[in-house]
Design a protein around this motif. Structure first.
Motif, PDB file in Angstrom:
ATOM      1  N   THR A  42       0.829  -1.210   0.000  1.00  0.00           N
ATOM      2  CA  THR A  42       0.000   0.000   0.000  1.00  0.00           C
ATOM      3  C   THR A  42       0.860   1.256   0.000  1.00  0.00           C
ATOM      4  O   THR A  42       0.547   2.243  -0.678  1.00  0.00           O
ATOM      5  CB  THR A  42      -0.937  -0.005   1.226  1.00  0.00           C
ATOM      6  OG1 THR A  42      -1.726  -1.197   1.216  1.00  0.00           O
ATOM      7  CG2 THR A  42      -1.877   1.192   1.201  1.00  0.00           C
ATOM      8  N   ALA A  43       1.963   1.227   0.745  1.00  0.00           N
ATOM      9  CA  ALA A  43       2.878   2.375   0.768  1.00  0.00           C
ATOM     10  C   ALA A  43       3.475   2.620  -0.615  1.00  0.00           C
ATOM     11  O   ALA A  43       3.647   3.781  -1.043  1.00  0.00           O
ATOM     12  CB  ALA A  43       3.990   2.144   1.787  1.00  0.00           C
ATOM     13  N   TRP A  46       0.873   4.234  -2.709  1.00  0.00           N
ATOM     14  CA  TRP A  46       0.741   5.621  -2.278  1.00  0.00           C
ATOM     15  C   TRP A  46       1.815   6.500  -2.926  1.00  0.00           C
ATOM     16  O   TRP A  46       1.544   7.598  -3.413  1.00  0.00           O
ATOM     17  CB  TRP A  46       0.824   5.688  -0.762  1.00  0.00           C
ATOM     18  CG  TRP A  46       1.192   7.033  -0.206  1.00  0.00           C
ATOM     19  CD1 TRP A  46       2.358   7.389   0.384  1.00  0.00           C
ATOM     20  CD2 TRP A  46       0.378   8.214  -0.207  1.00  0.00           C
ATOM     21  NE1 TRP A  46       2.343   8.709   0.758  1.00  0.00           N
ATOM     22  CE2 TRP A  46       1.138   9.238   0.410  1.00  0.00           C
ATOM     23  CE3 TRP A  46      -0.892   8.504  -0.661  1.00  0.00           C
ATOM     24  CZ2 TRP A  46       0.651  10.517   0.580  1.00  0.00           C
ATOM     25  CZ3 TRP A  46      -1.388   9.798  -0.497  1.00  0.00           C
ATOM     26  CH2 TRP A  46      -0.622  10.779   0.119  1.00  0.00           C
ATOM     27  N   LYS A  47       3.047   5.997  -2.959  1.00  0.00           N
ATOM     28  CA  LYS A  47       4.132   6.742  -3.597  1.00  0.00           C
ATOM     29  C   LYS A  47       3.853   6.952  -5.085  1.00  0.00           C
ATOM     30  O   LYS A  47       4.080   8.035  -5.636  1.00  0.00           O
ATOM     31  CB  LYS A  47       5.460   6.003  -3.408  1.00  0.00           C
ATOM     32  CG  LYS A  47       5.987   6.004  -1.995  1.00  0.00           C
ATOM     33  CD  LYS A  47       7.289   5.217  -1.900  1.00  0.00           C
ATOM     34  CE  LYS A  47       7.805   5.152  -0.477  1.00  0.00           C
ATOM     35  NZ  LYS A  47       9.044   4.339  -0.357  1.00  0.00           N
ATOM     36  N   GLN A  51       0.171  11.688  -4.420  1.00  0.00           N
ATOM     37  CA  GLN A  51      -0.752  12.586  -3.736  1.00  0.00           C
ATOM     38  C   GLN A  51      -0.053  13.340  -2.613  1.00  0.00           C
ATOM     39  O   GLN A  51       0.989  12.899  -2.110  1.00  0.00           O
ATOM     40  CB  GLN A  51      -1.938  11.785  -3.177  1.00  0.00           C
ATOM     41  CG  GLN A  51      -2.795  11.124  -4.245  1.00  0.00           C
ATOM     42  CD  GLN A  51      -3.954  10.356  -3.651  1.00  0.00           C
ATOM     43  OE1 GLN A  51      -4.167  10.361  -2.444  1.00  0.00           O
ATOM     44  NE2 GLN A  51      -4.729   9.703  -4.504  1.00  0.00           N
ATOM     45  N   ARG A  56      -2.764  11.007   2.773  1.00  0.00           N
ATOM     46  CA  ARG A  56      -2.303   9.634   3.039  1.00  0.00           C
ATOM     47  C   ARG A  56      -3.343   8.808   3.797  1.00  0.00           C
ATOM     48  O   ARG A  56      -3.633   7.667   3.431  1.00  0.00           O
ATOM     49  CB  ARG A  56      -0.989   9.666   3.819  1.00  0.00           C
ATOM     50  CG  ARG A  56      -0.358   8.291   3.988  1.00  0.00           C
ATOM     51  CD  ARG A  56       0.944   8.344   4.758  1.00  0.00           C
ATOM     52  NE  ARG A  56       1.576   7.041   4.812  1.00  0.00           N
ATOM     53  CZ  ARG A  56       2.711   6.721   4.222  1.00  0.00           C
ATOM     54  NH1 ARG A  56       3.357   7.635   3.503  1.00  0.00           N
ATOM     55  NH2 ARG A  56       3.215   5.506   4.331  1.00  0.00           N
ATOM     56  N   PHE A  59      -6.130   7.793   1.597  1.00  0.00           N
ATOM     57  CA  PHE A  59      -5.712   6.732   0.670  1.00  0.00           C
ATOM     58  C   PHE A  59      -5.804   5.364   1.348  1.00  0.00           C
ATOM     59  O   PHE A  59      -6.329   4.399   0.778  1.00  0.00           O
ATOM     60  CB  PHE A  59      -4.279   7.006   0.213  1.00  0.00           C
ATOM     61  CG  PHE A  59      -3.791   6.095  -0.874  1.00  0.00           C
ATOM     62  CD1 PHE A  59      -3.968   6.419  -2.210  1.00  0.00           C
ATOM     63  CD2 PHE A  59      -3.141   4.905  -0.564  1.00  0.00           C
ATOM     64  CE1 PHE A  59      -3.509   5.581  -3.215  1.00  0.00           C
ATOM     65  CE2 PHE A  59      -2.670   4.061  -1.555  1.00  0.00           C
ATOM     66  CZ  PHE A  59      -2.856   4.399  -2.892  1.00  0.00           C
ATOM     67  N   TYR A  60      -5.318   5.271   2.567  1.00  0.00           N
ATOM     68  CA  TYR A  60      -5.346   4.002   3.299  1.00  0.00           C
ATOM     69  C   TYR A  60      -6.770   3.627   3.713  1.00  0.00           C
ATOM     70  O   TYR A  60      -7.148   2.447   3.709  1.00  0.00           O
ATOM     71  CB  TYR A  60      -4.436   4.073   4.522  1.00  0.00           C
ATOM     72  CG  TYR A  60      -2.979   3.815   4.214  1.00  0.00           C
ATOM     73  CD1 TYR A  60      -2.342   2.670   4.659  1.00  0.00           C
ATOM     74  CD2 TYR A  60      -2.222   4.728   3.474  1.00  0.00           C
ATOM     75  CE1 TYR A  60      -0.999   2.429   4.389  1.00  0.00           C
ATOM     76  CE2 TYR A  60      -0.886   4.502   3.196  1.00  0.00           C
ATOM     77  CZ  TYR A  60      -0.281   3.349   3.643  1.00  0.00           C
ATOM     78  OH  TYR A  60       1.050   3.118   3.368  1.00  0.00           O
ATOM     79  N   MET A  96      -0.651   3.944   7.506  1.00  0.00           N
ATOM     80  CA  MET A  96      -1.544   5.056   7.195  1.00  0.00           C
ATOM     81  C   MET A  96      -1.191   6.311   7.983  1.00  0.00           C
ATOM     82  O   MET A  96      -1.384   7.431   7.507  1.00  0.00           O
ATOM     83  CB  MET A  96      -3.006   4.647   7.457  1.00  0.00           C
ATOM     84  CG  MET A  96      -3.369   4.376   8.891  1.00  0.00           C
ATOM     85  SD  MET A  96      -5.043   3.669   9.042  1.00  0.00           S
ATOM     86  CE  MET A  96      -6.058   4.950   8.295  1.00  0.00           C
TER      87      MET A  96
END
Length: 330
Positions: A42-43, A46-47, A51, A56, A59-60, A96
């Motif tokens: 997930t990280a 996210w990268k 965003q 963050r 997103f989580y 998160m």
């Protein structure tokens, strides 16, 4: 089903995600979803999304929301306002929201663990209780602290040991209702590296069960040999066992496991606690139970076993109970 007596249990590790709808009193699982969407994956997503940092948590939360919808389909009702309790790596740098570690000692009833309460939003109608990990002067853990709480240790002056096997096995001493010391052993990671990346990889074969054939005998031999010589020498015996046809590759697999687990548990012979609670996944619990028996530790102190699922849910429910008022205000 009374939603006021349920909670959403989120066990969010580095490589896995699990969400359950659970009854608070009985800890009965009413519905469950899981995936490989761990915090590491997930990280990375996210990268890639690029965003801003303030998005963050959103997103989580979207990951949780996706699985929440599947739970709602399973129980055929909306789960709005049911609190979410999250333990594991979600409170880490790859999670998160990073929440600082709680320094040792901490109460085994979970009342003083470090937590962060996230209020509901228009897009995510659930208060979130994010539980952080624990640190000593030179060690850390995230997720296992909740499982320790779930073991419900007796508040006695004798020292008890919480032993959680895994990639990074945890040994935590408990005394007078407080977790007072922590040691991490990289047993599982070393086993993975040696059995898949080293010269020993060609001498072992995964797939058998401990109780099959001579696997237990070779596992116990590994445990006993670990007490007699240096691990770095003993490890090479895995290769010569294969070269000289002393052991089959599946037997060697268990021999290597016995060497490493036996090495980890060596200190328990000289520093035996009053009681050991062994909690984790069933396969690993069986191996560690066999190692403690081979070493005779179980003759010096009682050893009780608990499942990872059971102690996780019990621990999360206990921490939730301490923060219900705060969640209702959020």
């Amino acid at each position: 089903m009374d939603l006021n007596t349920t909670f959403l249990s989120c066990d969010w590790g580095t490589s896995s995600f699990r969400l359950r709808l659970v009854e608070r009193e009985t800890l009965k699982i009413l519905a469950e979803e899981s995936s490989k969407e761990g915090n590491a994956a997930t990280a990375e997503l996210w990268k890639q999304a690029g965003q801003p940092p303030e998005q963050r948590v959103v997103f989580y939360r979207a990951i949780i929301q996706k699985h929440l919808k599947k739970l709602e389909e399973a129980v055929k009702t909306t789960l709005d306002e049911v609190p979410v309790v999250i333990s594991g790596m979600a409170s880490s740098t790859i999670g998160m929201l990073e929440v600082p570690y709680k320094p040792l000692p901490f109460s085994t009833d979970g009342s003083d663990l470090a937590v962060k309460i996230l209020a509901p939003t228009l897009d995510f109608k659930h208060a979130v209780l994010l539980i952080s990990g624990v640190k000593s002067d030179d060690d850390v853990m995230r997720g296992e602290e909740v499982q320790l709480v779930g073991c419900r240790f007796e508040k006695v002056p004798e020292k008890q040991l919480f032993l959680h096997p895994g990639t990074h096995a945890k040994h935590v001493l408990v005394q007078n209702g407080q977790a007072i010391s922590l040691k991490t052993h990289m047993t599982g990671e070393f086993f993975s590296l040696l059995s898949t990346k080293s010269i020993l990889a060609a001498s072992v074969e995964e797939g058998g069960k401990l109780e099959e054939g001579s696997n237990l005998t070779w596992f116990e031999k590994g445990v006993h040999d670990s007490q007699q010589a240096n691990l770095l020498h003993n490890a090479f015996l895995v290769r010569t066992n294969d070269l000289f046809k002393k052991a089959s590759k599946p037997e060697n697999y268990f021999y290597l496991s016995g060497l490493l687990i036996g090495s980890e548990c060596h200190d328990l012979l000289a520093h035996t606690p009053a009681r050991i609670t062994l909690a984790g996944e069933s396969v690993l619990v069986a191996l560690y139970g066999a190692a403690l028996h081979a070493l005779g530790v179980d003759k010096q102190c009682p050893v009780q076993t608990k499942t990872a699922e059971g102690v996780t849910l019990t621990g999360q429910a206990a921490v939730l109970q301490h923060h219900l008022a705060g969640l209702k205000k959020s």
